[in-house]
Design a protein around this motif. Structure first.
Motif: not given
Lengths: 523, 523
Positions: A27, A73, A101-102, A104-105, A108, A110, A113, A165
């Protein structure tokens, strides 16, 4: 248009950041990529997050500039927390950039997280997550301002990958809020002056910035004019000492020692220090160290300017300059058995002028203050927060901060093993650090603490199973092998003569050098 | 009367705890002292908290018993958090005992004071601070119950020093709430069965406990009867594999690979796994991996009994036993160049029956699944939470958990350097762990991630400053020297033949052994 990572780096540089101690992950890849176009920011790779945060602490303590880390993270921040705890206690100005994380991620869930905000909150005075690249310039300016506001604190900026980004219009130069010193209370200065002139036992307890620079000089004038005892907190962030500086006694770690130092004190003036307490509690003992009947006078609180306050106090009670001992007095080089005491004499005999000493020597360090008190002027950095594994990382940051000065890291064997990876960064960056590992093959401090906790009536030494849990001799750690494995030349010393020869080689060596100093355990 | 520490240890033992991975400090000295009278609790000293927590994770994954750590205040817990993050994702039953200052000492804001509860909350399903020794027996019973309740989670018990040292009447045996499996939804089983018999592309995605034991056998029967593809999550806590076990493909780490595995799947049945998502987000890519038009069928949620659900499903769709490949098929021992591929073949050729493989090999590990798929039966433990530095500590705990089984730790060089201190505990405890460090002198995974993040149009390799931050070759790490420095015999292998010879020695050696496996970086 620049992307978020480029805006972020520009903002750090504009805020005065020059070095970033980094252990990046996916990230943070846009941040890493952006370093190619950012020659003013020097990245220093650390192989473990605790090295990055400890190095940032050392850098910030020595420069006063905002130190900076790049972490990956929640787990990356978590690995850095023990030394951030020390940095918080040192009031080091420090900005953590934590990739996430982005946005929008995140929903989720992941595998990586986690609750970064909760982790950051335990050490940070300021925490923010940026939600859009256009907000990054403002957020990084505020992070730097929060970190550098007096007396210095930790700011954590969480930067989601998509914020890094995404492109955004190059922002106008962000103007951080000016970090200003608080004013000084005239009443507090007058009250302290009255106490100092009372003729009763008086001590001045220095902490934070009062242990260095103009504040320390002023404190020396006050002490010389009034006969006040000059003490500082047990674990100062950075204490200036040696020939030409006022002599300051550090408050002892164990209560019995501190009580002896404070015996007879009727007025205790706090200059940048909190009212003294014991490090730990013990059965049947109180935690506060102020003697009964002693009045406490608080010269400054929070962000108030302790330097101005001490200078004002000196003008009132001792308007002239104070005589300081300019002469260097060193112990003779000892011979024969290598012990904590003879090792300290060797260090006192050889300490180079202008050295930055990083002290995580714990039990083996008890003879060091005496042996180096009149050595050439030097700085002494200590374990402010009590979180082990600080010494080696701190030496990295101090050496990056002060390229012209020799750094001496004094660490216990147990302490060294929390963050040994710092040696690799010493080698990588060619840092002039001489590391002495006091190798007594024991968590010696815990043997003492076991005795203190149990008390003599309970068999203070503990039984075999308890003692084994504090023992580092099976197997013995070979620090020469460990250091060489990370690119640092090293030698083992088993006599005072060998230690002196090794230490000389270490000081002569322009890059890092490690001395495995074989000393007996105190118990 | 017993003191709190003794009550605490008795409660842990009564709850099934047999091993405590410890890095104690002063506030834990009464716990340490009490070990002398507690022969049923084995303390294992770790030199860094991240080793203790990772070892506990490995122990819990292999035994199903409650694992246990002993940590020192907030900073000690913080150092252990990265591997607790992995343990949380692995659903490992784990009790952290965190010592704290005496209650009366907390308000004094001594140097080690910090917000332990906030730290604990980021990884724990259950957190409590005990305020009186009389409450300790009940609290420790609840902690164990919380940790072992299905599917397994982390419980953190904060024990102030004065609670440890205070005496209390010996409590009656505390009865923890029975940890029970949730029931299984008949509708969910029926729905999954209908999907499996639909004749369309079907895949079964296994996670958690479904990747082992009776659940895995049942999943194999389902796949054999229906032609369903058998997948498991990318990072299973513990996957049983090899000859005699159903063949399961792990979902690929990068989206492109996972998308290929899921192409054409019209029904995805989740058994103990979450709906699959990418590990990280990338510009222009979605995070969810379920193909468009694919229906997702959730067999169990939360604490529901995935083993019963899969067995029920197998009874419905494939009532007979399923044929499994019993034959061991190994790759031939390769010769010549040592690469990630030839190293994997060597491992496949030599892997002992019953091995516990700990995999933190990242880029160098891509050939391992294929090379070991039909090796003798073995367990495969992976990086569940993505927090680096798990492999070496996990191997410690797995070896303590399974004294009769060989443990093979496969770790990247970058990964190894987060927690190298685990090697010392391997040596200290005489653990039968063979460690292979894939030594490519690079954060190779990050070179790939840098490319993935930047995309080909931006010069995917990055410039010199960016690449240097992912490079481990200056100076080169000498893992042989590092291992020997911590008491672990070690060799460096530079050809396939040398690697095979070293690996054989490692497996033959009853204690720990390390092989520095020199492989080229993939980029």
């Amino acid at each position: 248009m620049p992307n978020g990572a480029q805006i972020l780096i520009d903002g750090l540089v504009d805020g005065g950041v020059r070095v970033c101690f980094a252990n990046p992950g996916t990230s943070e890849m846009h941040f890493v990529a952006a370093l190619d176009e950012a020659p003013r920011l020097r990245p220093v790779l650390c192989l473990f997050e605790g090295v990055a945060t400890g190095a940032a602490d050392g850098y910030g303590r020595m420069t006063g500039r905002p130190a900076c880390t790049l972490l990956h993270l929640g787990p990356g921040l978590a690995g850095g927390l023990p030394n951030l705890h020390n940095a918080r206690r040192a009031a080091t100005p420090l900005v953590n950039v934590v990739g996430d994380h982005a946005l929008r991620h995140k929903r989720l869930d992941a595998p990586l997280e986690s609750d970064i905000g909760a982790l950051a909150g335990t050490v940070s005075a300021w925490t923010r997550r940026t939600y859009h690249a256009t907000e990054l310039a403002g957020d990084v300016a505020q992070a730097v301002a929060a970190a550098t506001g007096p007396p210095g604190s930790i700011a954590t900026l969480v930067v989601p990958a998509d914020v890094s980004w995404s492109e955004a219009a190059a922002p106008p130069a962000a103007v951080p809020a000016a970090a200003r010193r608080g004013l000084v209370s005239v009443d507090a200065v007058t009250g302290a002056a009255d106490a100092l002139r009372s003729g009763e036992g008086v001590a001045l307890l220095l902490g934070g910035e009062a242990a260095r620079g103009a504040a320390l000089v002023a404190a020396g004038r006050v002490a010389a004019a009034t006969g006040a005892k000059l003490l500082c907190e047990t674990f100062p962030a950075r204490l200036e000492r040696g020939a030409g500086r006022p002599a300051v006694e550090r408050l002892a770690y164990f209560a019995s020692g501190a009580q002896r130092q404070l015996a007879g004190v009727r007025h205790l003036v706090l200059a940048g220090a909190a009212s003294p307490v014991t490090f730990f509690a013990y059965p049947g003992q109180g935690g506060a160290l102020v003697p009964e009947g002693c009045a406490v006078h608080t010269l400054t609180v929070g962000a108030e300017d302790v330097t101005s306050a001490l200078e004002g106090l000196a003008e009132v009670v001792g308007p002239g300059p104070s005589p300081v001992r300019e002469e260097v007095v060193r112990p003779a080089l000892p011979s024969g058995e290598l012990t904590a005491e003879s090792a300290a004499a060797v260090i006192g005999a050889l300490l180079p002028e202008g050295a930055v000493v990083v002290d995580e020597a714990n039990t083996s360090g008890i003879w060091l203050p005496g042996a180096t008190a009149e050595a050439p002027p030097h700085d002494w950095l200590t374990l402010t927060g009590g979180s082990m594994g600080q010494g080696l990382p701190l030496s990295v940051g101090a050496a990056v901060a002060c390229p012209g000065r020799p750094v001496l890291a004094l660490v216990g064997d147990g302490a060294a093993m929390y963050t040994p990876q710092a040696l690799w960064t010493q080698a990588r960056e060619g840092l002039d650090v001489t590391t002495v590992v006091f190798d007594n093959r024991s968590y010696a401090i815990l043997h003492l603490e076991l005795g203190a906790a149990l008390g003599p009536e309970q068999g203070a030494a503990g039984g075999a199973r308890a003692r084994r849990l504090l023992d580092l001799s099976h197997p013995a750690l070979d620090f020469v092998s460990l250091a060489r494995g990370m690119g640092v030349p090293a030698e083992r010393a088993t006599t005072a003569e060998e230690f002196a020869a090794s230490l000389k080689r270490g000081f002569a060596e322009p890059g890092p050098f490690l001395v495995d100093c074989a000393v007996p355990a105190p118990v």
